[in-house]
Write a protein that holds these residues in place. Structure first.
Motif, short mmCIF file in Angstrom:
data_model
loop_
_atom_site.label_atom_id
_atom_site.label_comp_id
_atom_site.label_asym_id
_atom_site.label_seq_id
_atom_site.Cartn_x
_atom_site.Cartn_y
_atom_site.Cartn_z
N ALA A 174 -4.07 -9.89 -2.06
CA ALA A 174 -2.81 -9.50 -1.42
C ALA A 174 -2.88 -8.09 -0.81
N LYS A 175 -3.55 -7.16 -1.48
CA LYS A 175 -3.63 -5.80 -0.92
C LYS A 175 -4.41 -5.81 0.39
N GLY A 176 -5.47 -6.60 0.43
CA GLY A 176 -6.22 -6.73 1.67
C GLY A 176 -5.37 -7.31 2.78
N PHE A 177 -4.58 -8.32 2.44
CA PHE A 177 -3.67 -8.89 3.43
C PHE A 177 -2.68 -7.84 3.92
N ALA A 178 -2.18 -7.01 3.00
CA ALA A 178 -1.24 -5.95 3.38
C ALA A 178 -1.89 -4.97 4.35
N VAL A 179 -3.16 -4.66 4.15
CA VAL A 179 -3.88 -3.77 5.07
C VAL A 179 -3.92 -4.38 6.47
N ASP A 180 -4.26 -5.67 6.54
CA ASP A 180 -4.29 -6.35 7.84
C ASP A 180 -2.92 -6.34 8.51
N LYS A 181 -1.89 -6.53 7.70
CA LYS A 181 -0.53 -6.57 8.24
C LYS A 181 -0.13 -5.21 8.83
N VAL A 182 -0.48 -4.14 8.13
CA VAL A 182 -0.19 -2.80 8.63
C VAL A 182 -0.99 -2.52 9.90
N ALA A 183 -2.24 -2.96 9.92
CA ALA A 183 -3.08 -2.76 11.11
C ALA A 183 -2.47 -3.46 12.33
N VAL A 196 -6.41 2.51 7.75
CA VAL A 196 -5.37 2.02 6.85
C VAL A 196 -5.95 1.83 5.46
N GLU A 197 -5.21 2.28 4.46
CA GLU A 197 -5.64 2.11 3.06
C GLU A 197 -4.47 1.68 2.20
N VAL A 198 -4.68 0.63 1.43
CA VAL A 198 -3.70 0.18 0.44
C VAL A 198 -4.44 -0.07 -0.87
N GLY A 199 -4.18 0.76 -1.86
CA GLY A 199 -4.80 0.56 -3.17
C GLY A 199 -6.31 0.52 -3.15
N LEU A 203 -9.29 -0.37 6.20
CA LEU A 203 -9.66 -0.93 7.49
C LEU A 203 -9.60 0.18 8.53
N GLY A 204 -10.68 0.34 9.27
CA GLY A 204 -10.73 1.36 10.29
C GLY A 204 -10.88 0.77 11.68
N LYS A 205 -10.16 1.32 12.63
CA LYS A 205 -10.28 0.88 14.01
C LYS A 205 -10.41 2.12 14.90
N GLY A 206 -11.23 1.99 15.95
CA GLY A 206 -11.41 3.11 16.86
C GLY A 206 -12.16 4.24 16.19
N SER A 207 -11.63 5.45 16.35
CA SER A 207 -12.33 6.61 15.80
C SER A 207 -11.35 7.71 15.41
N LYS A 208 -11.87 8.69 14.69
CA LYS A 208 -11.12 9.90 14.34
C LYS A 208 -11.05 10.81 15.57
N ALA A 238 -13.25 -3.67 7.94
CA ALA A 238 -12.60 -3.40 6.66
C ALA A 238 -13.66 -3.34 5.57
N VAL A 239 -13.34 -2.64 4.49
CA VAL A 239 -14.23 -2.60 3.33
C VAL A 239 -13.40 -2.72 2.06
N ALA A 240 -13.89 -3.52 1.14
CA ALA A 240 -13.24 -3.67 -0.18
C ALA A 240 -14.32 -3.56 -1.24
N THR A 241 -14.01 -2.87 -2.31
CA THR A 241 -14.95 -2.67 -3.41
C THR A 241 -14.35 -3.14 -4.71
N SER A 242 -15.16 -3.85 -5.49
CA SER A 242 -14.74 -4.30 -6.82
C SER A 242 -15.79 -3.87 -7.81
N GLY A 243 -15.35 -3.44 -9.00
CA GLY A 243 -16.32 -3.01 -10.02
C GLY A 243 -15.71 -3.03 -11.40
#
Length: 336
Positions: A174-183, A196-199, A203-208, A238-243
């Motif tokens: 769900a958090k990943g979906f929320a990131v996509d929704k904000v994007a 965009v970051e949620v928890g 997800l990054g688009k374009g550049s700084k 996008a990137v997601a990490t689990s550990g």
């Protein structure tokens, strides 16, 4: 005078072009959501203004939380989980979208990923129920396991049947979906460069500013330590990490991870410390990171290669930690 006029024109031109430096100015929006936090870093100026954008982001995140939270008794998901056997519930379109993605991932991984794992997650003390500090009895695990199985869920259009006792937990996606929704919201407001970051899902688009990449760090999997293991540039990715190094409990010298294998009913026991997944969709990166954590370094690596996924594994060994990565991950990191 002949020299003064050109200098005056140049100075005026510089002044005019420098009036709006928003493309090279980093702006930040942030706030609480889903028991964690969200943030948006961006350049440029939103079409309808900053306050309007922030309000829409907060409304979108609240909508996801109101639909998919297992911590809120009034959420759509909680009402389904508490429904009587045979109840047929109409679900919001966003929840259906997330469920369909979860079902696909469950089928592909042979049940290693399963959003009905909730009863086991709760039993082991990693859900909304109180934390525990010792493992449950084997009989308790077997009883909870009888309620697990994504195939028990029957979805027709937007109606989901509660067969009885099934508890759906979408926290792994769900958090990943929320990131996509904000994007998507940022895109609609004319913001083309953002992170965009949620928890912890990003997800990054374009550049700084000044065309610098959105650079994020994969942490070294050591409890209580904040060190960088790998740096990744998010180029429309996008990137997601689990550990298992942040959320676990220890009993009689044994560590119990928060990642439960739905196939066994017990926390994973392999030596995978963390896994990071790069994907165009934050929702898929989120779900895949959990799936890879359940599958482990051997089964997970085989699955990732077969599906050409960009995955970075950190595995514990007797000599420390070992890094493993798929060809797809290497190609992205190396810019190939």
């Amino acid at each position: 005078m002949p020299r003064i006029l050109p200098l005056l024109i140049v100075s005026l031109a510089l002044l005019l072009t420098g009036c709006d430096d928003s493309k090279n100015r980093l702006s930040v929006l942030s706030g609480p959501t889903m028991g964690t936090t969200w943030s948006v870093k961006y350049t440029g100026t939103p079409d309808e203004g900053v306050e309007a954008l922030k309000g829409e982001i907060e409304a979108a995140l609240e909508q996801v939380n109101a639909q998919m939270s297992t911590y809120r008794p009034d959420s759509s998901l909680s009402r389904f989980n508490n429904a009587e056997p045979g109840a047929l519930m109409n679900l919001p379109a966003d929840t259906v979208k997330v469920l369909l993605a979860a079902f696909s991932l469950s089928e592909q991984t042979g049940g290693a990923y399963d959003v009905t794992v909730g009863p086991l997650v709760n039993l082991w003390g990693f859900g909304p129920d109180p934390n525990r500090f010792e493992p449950p009895e084997a009989s308790e695990v077997e009883t909870a396991k009888e309620r697990v199985g994504w195939q028990k869920l029957l979805l027709s259009d937007q109606q989901l049947l509660q067969p009885g006792g099934v508890y759906v937990d979408l926290s792994s996606i769900a958090k990943g979906f929320a990131v996509d929704k904000v994007a998507t919201l940022l895109d609609s407001h004319g913001v083309n460069n953002y992170l965009v970051e949620v928890g912890g899902e990003l997800l990054g688009k374009g550049s700084k500013p000044y065309k610098q990449p959105w650079r994020v760090a994969v942490e070294r999997p050591i409890a209580g330590v904040r060190e960088v293991e790998q740096v990744v540039d998010l180029k429309n990715m996008a990137v997601a990490t689990s550990g298992d190094y942040r959320n676990f409990f220890e009993s009689e010298g044994r560590l119990y991870s928060h990642t439960i294998d739905p196939r066994t009913g017990y926390p994973v026991e392999h030596q995978l410390a963390s896994v990071s997944v790069l994907h165009k969709s934050a929702m898929m990166a989120d779900g895949l990171a959990t799936a890879m954590t359940v599958l482990g370094p051997d089964e997970g690596m085989a699955f990732a290669k077969d599906h050409e996924l960009a995955v970075f594994f950190i595995v514990r060994t007797n000599k420390g930690v070992e890094e493993l990565s798929t060809p797809a991950f290497d190609a992205i990191v190396e810019g190939k």
